[in-house]
Motif scaffolding. Structure first.
Motif, mmCIF file in Angstrom:
data_model
loop_
_atom_site.group_PDB
_atom_site.id
_atom_site.type_symbol
_atom_site.label_atom_id
_atom_site.label_comp_id
_atom_site.label_asym_id
_atom_site.label_seq_id
_atom_site.Cartn_x
_atom_site.Cartn_y
_atom_site.Cartn_z
ATOM 1 N N ALA A 211 0.877 -1.176 -0.117
ATOM 2 C CA ALA A 211 -0.003 -0.138 0.001
ATOM 3 C C ALA A 211 0.955 1.156 0.087
ATOM 4 N N HIS A 212 1.956 1.184 0.827
ATOM 5 C CA HIS A 212 2.761 2.478 0.844
ATOM 6 C C HIS A 212 3.437 2.685 -0.560
ATOM 7 N N SER A 213 3.680 1.610 -1.328
ATOM 8 C CA SER A 213 4.164 1.764 -2.589
ATOM 9 C C SER A 213 3.478 2.709 -3.584
ATOM 10 N N PHE A 214 2.203 3.018 -3.245
ATOM 11 C CA PHE A 214 1.251 3.608 -4.123
ATOM 12 C C PHE A 214 1.749 5.005 -4.302
ATOM 13 N N GLU A 215 2.310 5.562 -3.415
ATOM 14 C CA GLU A 215 2.797 7.086 -3.214
ATOM 15 C C GLU A 215 3.748 6.972 -4.380
ATOM 16 N N THR A 216 4.856 6.201 -4.346
ATOM 17 C CA THR A 216 5.772 6.383 -5.452
ATOM 18 C C THR A 216 5.062 5.939 -6.682
ATOM 19 N N GLY A 217 4.393 4.788 -6.987
ATOM 20 C CA GLY A 217 3.601 4.643 -8.377
ATOM 21 C C GLY A 217 2.967 5.573 -8.720
ATOM 22 N N ASN A 218 2.366 6.241 -7.907
ATOM 23 C CA ASN A 218 1.170 7.154 -8.300
ATOM 24 C C ASN A 218 1.848 8.471 -8.742
ATOM 25 N N ALA A 219 3.055 8.785 -8.154
ATOM 26 C CA ALA A 219 3.994 10.038 -8.538
ATOM 27 C C ALA A 219 4.472 9.691 -10.005
ATOM 28 N N LEU A 220 4.804 8.462 -10.051
ATOM 29 C CA LEU A 220 5.624 8.109 -11.370
ATOM 30 C C LEU A 220 4.502 8.021 -12.569
ATOM 31 N N LYS A 221 3.208 7.500 -12.194
ATOM 32 C CA LYS A 221 2.326 7.708 -13.401
ATOM 33 C C LYS A 221 1.552 8.939 -13.742
ATOM 34 N N GLN A 222 1.304 9.778 -12.380
ATOM 35 C CA GLN A 222 0.742 11.029 -12.606
ATOM 36 C C GLN A 222 1.602 12.258 -12.862
ATOM 37 N N GLY A 223 2.805 12.054 -12.471
ATOM 38 C CA GLY A 223 3.880 12.973 -12.756
ATOM 39 C C GLY A 223 3.893 13.399 -10.934
ATOM 40 N N VAL A 224 5.372 13.915 -10.622
ATOM 41 C CA VAL A 224 5.507 14.483 -9.381
ATOM 42 C C VAL A 224 5.118 15.701 -9.521
ATOM 43 N N ALA A 225 4.205 16.304 -8.473
ATOM 44 C CA ALA A 225 3.456 17.541 -8.581
ATOM 45 C C ALA A 225 4.737 18.566 -7.849
ATOM 46 N N VAL A 226 5.027 19.598 -8.596
ATOM 47 C CA VAL A 226 5.689 20.740 -8.197
ATOM 48 C C VAL A 226 5.036 21.925 -8.287
ATOM 49 N N ALA A 227 4.786 22.490 -7.164
ATOM 50 C CA ALA A 227 4.201 24.088 -7.243
ATOM 51 C C ALA A 227 5.468 25.210 -7.205
ATOM 52 N N ILE A 228 5.022 26.162 -8.109
ATOM 53 C CA ILE A 228 6.044 27.216 -8.252
ATOM 54 C C ILE A 228 5.427 28.274 -7.542
ATOM 55 N N VAL A 229 5.841 28.996 -6.454
ATOM 56 C CA VAL A 229 5.190 29.989 -5.976
ATOM 57 C C VAL A 229 6.021 31.117 -5.493
ATOM 58 N N GLY A 230 5.632 32.182 -5.247
ATOM 59 C CA GLY A 230 6.521 33.228 -4.935
ATOM 60 C C GLY A 230 5.478 34.664 -5.206
ATOM 61 N N LYS A 236 7.700 33.474 -12.153
ATOM 62 C CA LYS A 236 7.208 32.190 -12.140
ATOM 63 C C LYS A 236 7.038 31.824 -13.371
ATOM 64 N N SER A 237 6.234 32.547 -14.189
ATOM 65 C CA SER A 237 5.966 32.027 -15.431
ATOM 66 C C SER A 237 6.942 31.901 -16.548
ATOM 67 N N THR A 238 8.113 32.640 -16.347
ATOM 68 C CA THR A 238 9.161 32.446 -17.121
ATOM 69 C C THR A 238 9.867 31.380 -16.803
ATOM 70 N N LEU A 239 9.887 30.972 -15.459
ATOM 71 C CA LEU A 239 10.522 29.586 -14.966
ATOM 72 C C LEU A 239 10.023 28.497 -15.563
ATOM 73 N N LEU A 240 8.344 28.540 -15.411
ATOM 74 C CA LEU A 240 7.557 27.269 -16.139
ATOM 75 C C LEU A 240 7.829 27.220 -17.474
ATOM 76 N N ASN A 241 7.845 28.234 -18.208
ATOM 77 C CA ASN A 241 8.243 28.280 -19.689
ATOM 78 C C ASN A 241 9.728 27.630 -19.863
ATOM 79 N N ARG A 242 10.677 27.852 -19.031
ATOM 80 C CA ARG A 242 11.921 27.461 -19.230
ATOM 81 C C ARG A 242 12.224 25.795 -18.945
ATOM 82 N N LEU A 243 11.301 25.380 -17.848
ATOM 83 C CA LEU A 243 11.522 24.149 -17.503
ATOM 84 C C LEU A 243 10.581 23.163 -18.631
#
Length: 467
Positions: A211-230, A236-243
Motif C-alpha cells: 500500500a505504501h508503494s502507491f505514493e511512489t507509483g502514483n507519482a511516477l504515473k501521474q507525475g511528481v507535483a511541483v508548485a512554483i510559488v512566490g 514564475k511564468s518565465t521559469l515554467l516556460n523554461r522548464l
C-alpha cells in the motif's frame, strides 16, 4: 457488454501510417477472414496451421481487390484473447482500412468496443484483472519508470505476490474452520495461535508495504507535483516556460498577470514532473486575483515539491509562513534573476539556516536566471533529488492503481481486526470471518472473485478500441 460469442473486429494501429493492422477475434474469426481473403497459393485459411503468415488479397463483394495483405492466424486457446484470431496487415491508407473493416462487417463481424479484446482475454483466463489493467498502463507509459512498472504487473509479479498471501490466508482460514466442525470439543485447536499471530503480522506487514508503494507509483504515473510559488513578478511564468521548453504561460512585467493555475508536465532524467504555475502572492483588492492566490495555497497543499521563487531576501515573517504552509514537503528556495543580482550570494547564507526545520525539508538556496536559463540545469537536478524516486526494475512490485490501493487498505483494516481479535482471545469463528474479508479484498484486485459487471465496465471503458 455484448455477446462474447460474436466475432469482433477493429483497427489495432493508428490510421495514416505505412501499415495498418486489423484484428479479429471469435470462434468464427478464421472462417470469416477466409471468406474475403484469397491466398496467393490458393490455400484456405481454414486449413492453416497456427502461428502462420499468409500472403494474398482482400476482395470486395464483387470480387475486386481492395488491398494486398498479410494474414496472421492464431487458434484458440493460444492467442491474446484465448479465441480464434486473425490479424490482417494492410497498407495504412485510411480508405483501405475503412473498406476492409466494412467488408468484415458485411460478412458477419461487429466493431469491437473499447478494451473488448483484453476483456475477453481476462474472461477466458489468459490474464487476471490486475494484468489486464497493466495493458492499459503499458500503452499509456510515458517514461522508463512507468514502462517498467506496467511491464512488471503485466508479467504477473503483483499477482504472484497476492497469490502467495492468499495461499497463506487460505491455510489459516481452513484450520480455523476445521475447529468449528469440532466445536463440541473446545479443547481442540488445529490452528496454533502463536503461529497464527506471527503469520497475520507477516501478511499485514506485506500488505502495508504494498500500500505504501502507491505514493511512489502514483507519482511516477501521474507525475511528481511541483508548485512554483512566490510574489508577483518574480519570474514564475518565465521559469515554467523554461522548464517546459515552450511558451506555456504569459510573461509580463505587469503585476498579477497570472490569475489562475497553469499546469503541464515534462520529463527530467526519465521522471515525469507536473509543474504548477500559480498566481503571485501579494495583498490585493482584486477579487479575481484573490481567488487565484487562494488556489495557489491549495496547490501548495497538493504538491510534493514546492519551488519558492524569490528575487530578494524574504522577511522573517515570510519565512515562517512558508515553513508553516509546507510542513513535510520538499522546499526548494530559488533566487531568480541572478544575472541582475548585485549583492554577493554569500550574503544569503543566513537565509539557509533560518529556513530549515524538522517539518519542512529545504536545501541550500539555488541561484538561477529563468530568463537566460543560467543554472536552471542545477535546479532540474535538485528536483530529481527532491523527488526521491527509487530505481525501478521489472521485478519490483509498485502499486499504481487507486482501485488496488483502496482494496489493500480495506484488506489491511480487516487484518487489523484479526490481530485485535487474537489479542483479545476472541473465538475462531470471529477471526475466520475477518480473514474471509481479507481474502475477498485481495481477490477483488486480481478478479478471482469479482462478479460486478459495473466494476468490469468501469475498468475496460478507458481502454482504446483495438485493445
Amino acid at each position: 457488454m455484448k455477446n462474447q460469442e460474436e466475432c469482433i473486429c477493429a483497427l489495432a494501429t493508428p490510421a495514416g501510417g505505412a501499415i495498418g493492422i486489423i484484428r479479429l477475434s471469435g470462434s468464427d474469426a478464421i472462417t470469416l477472414t477466409d471468406k474475403i481473403f484469397q491466398s496467393a497459393n490458393g490455400e484456405s485459411l481454414e486449413e492453416a496451421k497456427p502461428y502462420t503468415l499468409h500472403y494474398g488479397e482482400i476482395k470486395d463483394k464483387d470480387g475486386n481487390t481492395i488491398d494486398d495483405v498479410l494474414v496472421s492466424v492464431f487458434r484458440a486457446p493460444h492467442s491474446y484473447t484465448g479465441e480464434n484470431s486473425t490479424e490482417i496487415s494492410c497498407h495504412g491508407s485510411r480508405y483501405i482500412l475503412q473498406q476492409v473493416l466494412h467488408r468484415f462487417t458485411e460478412v458477419g463481424c461487429r466493431q469491437a468496443e473499447p478494451g473488448e479484446y483484453t476483456r475477453r482475454a481476462y474472461l477466458n483466463g489468459k490474464m487476471d484483472l490486475s494484468q489486464a489493467e497493466a495493458v492499459a498502463d503499458l500503452i499509456a507509459s510515458t517514461n522508463k519508470a512507468t514502462h517498467k512498472m506496467a511491464l512488471s504487473q503485466l508479467k504477473g509479479h503483483f499477482s504472484n505476490e497476492l497469490s502467495l498471501l492468499r495461499e497463506k490466508l487460505l491455510k489459516m482460514t481452513s484450520l480455523l474452520e476445521l475447529e468449528l466442525d469440532f466445536s463440541d470439543h473446545e479443547e481442540l485447536e488445529f490452528a496454533d495461535r502463536s503461529e497464527l499471530l506471527a503469520l497475520a503480522e507477516e501478511i499485514n506487514h506485506k500488505i502495508t508495504t504494498l500500500a505504501h508503494s502507491f505514493e511512489t507509483g502514483n507519482a511516477l504515473k501521474q507525475g511528481v507535483a511541483v508548485a512554483i510559488v512566490g510574489k508577483t513578478n518574480v519570474g514564475k511564468s518565465t521559469l515554467l516556460n523554461r522548464l517546459l521548453h515552450e511558451e506555456k504561460a504569459i510573461v509580463s512585467d505587469i503585476h498579477g498577470t497570472t490569475r489562475d493555475v497553469i499546469e503541464d508536465t515534462t520529463l527530467i532524467d526519465g521522471i515525469t514532473f507536473r509543474f504548477i504555475d500559480t498566481a503571485g502572492i501579494r495583498k490585493t483588492d482584486d477579487v479575481v486575483e484573490n481567488i487565484g492566490i487562494e488556489r495557489t495555497f491549495q496547490k501548495m497543499e497538493e504538491a510534493k515539491i514546492v519551488i519558492w521563487l524569490l528575487d530578494e531576501q524574504p522577511s522573517a515573517s515570510e519565512i515562517e509562513e512558508m515553513k508553516l504552509k509546507n510542513q513535510g514537503k520538499k522546499l526548494l528556495v530559488v533566487f531568480n534573476k541572478m544575472d541582475k543580482l548585485e549583492n554577493d550570494k554569500l550574503a544569503f547564507d543566513k537565509f539557509t539556516h533560518s529556513c530549515g526545520s524538522d517539518s519542512s525539508e529545504s536545501e541550500a538556496p539555488l541561484f538561477i536566471s529563468a530568463r537566460t536559463g543560467e543554472n536552471v540545469s542545477s535546479l532540474e537536478q535538485a528536483l530529481v533529488k527532491a523527488a526521491d524516486i527509487p530505481e525501478i526494475t521489472e521485478n519490483d512490485v509498485i502499486i499504481t492503481s487507486a482501485r488496488h490501493y483502496e482494496a489493500l487498505l480495506r484488506a489491511h483494516d480487516s487484518l487489523s481486526r484479526v490481530l485485535e481479535s487474537m489479542e483479545m482471545g476472541m473465538s475462531g469463528d470471529i477471526i475466520a470471518e475477518d480473514l474471509k474479508m481479507v481474502l475477498e479484498e485481495l481477490g477483488e484486485i486480481t478478479g478471482g472473485q469479482i462478479s460486478s459487471q459495473e466494476t468490469l465496465n468501469n475498468i475496460f471503458k478507458h481502454f482504446c478500441i483495438g485493445k
